[in-house]
Design a protein around this motif. Structure first.
Motif, short mmCIF file in Angstrom:
data_model
loop_
_atom_site.label_atom_id
_atom_site.label_comp_id
_atom_site.label_asym_id
_atom_site.label_seq_id
_atom_site.Cartn_x
_atom_site.Cartn_y
_atom_site.Cartn_z
N GLY A 14 14.00 7.37 -5.51
CA GLY A 14 12.58 7.15 -5.24
C GLY A 14 12.18 7.67 -3.88
O GLY A 14 11.14 8.34 -3.75
N VAL A 15 12.98 7.38 -2.87
CA VAL A 15 12.67 7.87 -1.52
C VAL A 15 12.67 9.40 -1.49
O VAL A 15 11.77 10.03 -0.93
N LEU A 16 13.67 10.01 -2.12
CA LEU A 16 13.75 11.47 -2.14
C LEU A 16 12.58 12.09 -2.88
O LEU A 16 12.06 13.14 -2.49
N THR A 61 9.53 7.56 -11.46
CA THR A 61 9.57 7.92 -10.05
C THR A 61 8.28 8.60 -9.61
O THR A 61 7.74 8.32 -8.54
N THR A 62 7.79 9.51 -10.45
CA THR A 62 6.64 10.32 -10.06
C THR A 62 5.32 9.54 -10.08
O THR A 62 4.40 9.88 -9.32
N ILE A 63 5.22 8.53 -10.92
CA ILE A 63 3.94 7.83 -11.08
C ILE A 63 3.42 7.28 -9.75
O ILE A 63 2.30 7.60 -9.32
N LEU A 64 4.22 6.46 -9.08
CA LEU A 64 3.76 5.86 -7.83
C LEU A 64 3.78 6.85 -6.68
O LEU A 64 2.95 6.77 -5.77
N THR A 68 0.45 7.78 -4.34
CA THR A 68 0.42 7.73 -2.88
C THR A 68 -0.06 9.06 -2.31
O THR A 68 -0.88 9.09 -1.38
N HIS A 69 0.45 10.16 -2.84
CA HIS A 69 0.02 11.48 -2.37
C HIS A 69 -1.46 11.71 -2.66
O HIS A 69 -2.18 12.31 -1.85
N HIS A 70 -1.92 11.24 -3.82
CA HIS A 70 -3.33 11.42 -4.19
C HIS A 70 -4.25 10.67 -3.22
O HIS A 70 -5.30 11.18 -2.83
N ARG A 71 -3.84 9.48 -2.84
CA ARG A 71 -4.64 8.70 -1.89
C ARG A 71 -4.74 9.40 -0.55
O ARG A 71 -5.74 9.24 0.17
N ALA A 72 -3.70 10.19 -0.22
CA ALA A 72 -3.73 10.96 1.03
C ALA A 72 -4.52 12.27 0.86
O ALA A 72 -4.65 13.04 1.81
N GLY A 73 -5.00 12.52 -0.36
CA GLY A 73 -5.79 13.72 -0.62
C GLY A 73 -4.99 15.00 -0.62
O GLY A 73 -5.54 16.08 -0.36
N ALA A 74 -3.68 14.91 -0.93
CA ALA A 74 -2.81 16.07 -0.78
C ALA A 74 -2.54 16.83 -2.08
O ALA A 74 -2.02 17.94 -2.04
N VAL A 75 -2.86 16.24 -3.23
CA VAL A 75 -2.54 16.90 -4.51
C VAL A 75 -3.61 17.94 -4.84
O VAL A 75 -4.80 17.64 -4.85
N PHE A 226 9.42 1.42 -6.74
CA PHE A 226 9.03 0.74 -5.51
C PHE A 226 9.31 1.61 -4.28
O PHE A 226 8.59 1.53 -3.28
N PHE A 227 10.36 2.44 -4.36
CA PHE A 227 10.75 3.22 -3.19
C PHE A 227 10.10 4.60 -3.12
O PHE A 227 10.09 5.21 -2.06
N ALA A 228 9.55 5.11 -4.22
CA ALA A 228 8.88 6.41 -4.19
C ALA A 228 7.70 6.43 -3.21
O ALA A 228 7.54 7.39 -2.45
N PRO A 229 6.84 5.40 -3.18
CA PRO A 229 5.76 5.40 -2.19
C PRO A 229 6.26 5.39 -0.76
O PRO A 229 5.59 5.92 0.13
N VAL A 230 7.43 4.79 -0.52
CA VAL A 230 8.00 4.78 0.82
C VAL A 230 8.31 6.20 1.27
O VAL A 230 7.96 6.62 2.38
#
Length: 260
Positions: A14-16, A61-64, A68-75, A226-230
């Motif tokens: 998830g972190v990776l 893994t990709t869902i969360l 997170t990336h979408h909220r940062a406006g990066a996708v 849980f760890f993908a957003p981290v």
């Protein structure tokens, strides 16, 4: 005991996934191969089972991570849409290709790929930025190639998608975020394909749906989500150079083991 291994593996994956946009498959597949070998799974199916199971876990893994990336406006959703057109085709073709490769040979192919990725990460190779994004047909064609290779290796495709997108002028953050999004259709199509291709194999272990081993999927998914957003948050704050070097070293060890 094996389930605890799957939980720990999910946290690392998830972190990776969030940090590098690699989907975590480059860690998941080798560890699953080792785990399945220790559990005594038939050698003719254990590598395909590891690849199919890895793709199934990447769905979660990709869902969360993408959220997170979408909220940062990066996708970059336009790039995602046209690459997905190709990915849907390529991932299906890649799954069929993998089904025709013997398990030991598939391990060697994955080993070579792992070493190649390790070298790229260790040298911090970055292709020179091009003039801009290619047209829609070229994005779809890139999706076919990436989807095909990703299904064979059991990965989300980030190790190929990120360099491609940075080469075509996206920032690193946009490339990682868009790559994470592209990992979802790759994983969905690959999972369904491996499930169908292995459905009637008589030597599969209990609790398998084709080449998908459900206990591993559940254990990895529980922690990876849980760890993908981290990892995704760290990608927007930290320089991952040291982590890349450590990750590259691990991939070399894994790759050499698969080649012996």
């Amino acid at each position: 005991m094996e389930f605890l291994l799957y939980l720990a593996l999910g946290a690392c994956a998830g972190v990776l996934a969030g940090l590098f946009g690699v989907g975590g498959g480059l860690i998941i597949v080798p560890v699953l191969v080792f785990s399945f070998t220790l559990q005594g799974f038939d050698s003719s199916v254990l590598t395909h089972l590891a690849v199919g199971t890895s793709l199934a876990t990447i769905i979660f893994t990709t869902i969360l991570s993408v959220r997170t990336h979408h909220r940062a406006g990066a996708v970059n959703w336009k790039v995602f849409a046209w690459m997905t057109v190709g990915i849907l085709i390529g991932a299906g073709l890649g799954s069929v290709t993998a089904s025709f490769i013997a398990g030991p040979d598939l391990q060697k192919i994955i080993g070579v790929f792992a070493i190649a990725v390790a070298i790229k990460m260790a040298l911090d190779f970055k292709p020179k930025v091009s003039r801009g994004l290619p047209g829609k047909p070229a994005l779809a064609m890139a999706g076919i190639v990436i989807g095909w290779a990703s299904a064979i290796f059991g990965i989300g495709g980030g190790s190929m998608t990120v360099p491609f997108l940075t080469w075509r002028s996206l920032t690193m953050q946009q490339a990682v975020a868009t790559s994470s999004a592209c990992g979802f259709p790759t994983a969905v199509v690959g999972t369904i394909s491996f499930m169908i291709l292995g459905w009637h194999d008589p030597v599969l272990p209990e609790h398998s749906l084709g080449f998908i081993y459900l206990p591993a999927v559940i254990g990895i998914a529980l922690t990876s989500m849980f760890f993908a957003p981290v990892g995704a948050k760290l990608a927007h704050k930290l320089s991952p150079r040291i982590l890349k070097l450590l990750f590259a070293l691990m991939l070399v060890v894994v790759g050499m083991d698969f080649l012996t």
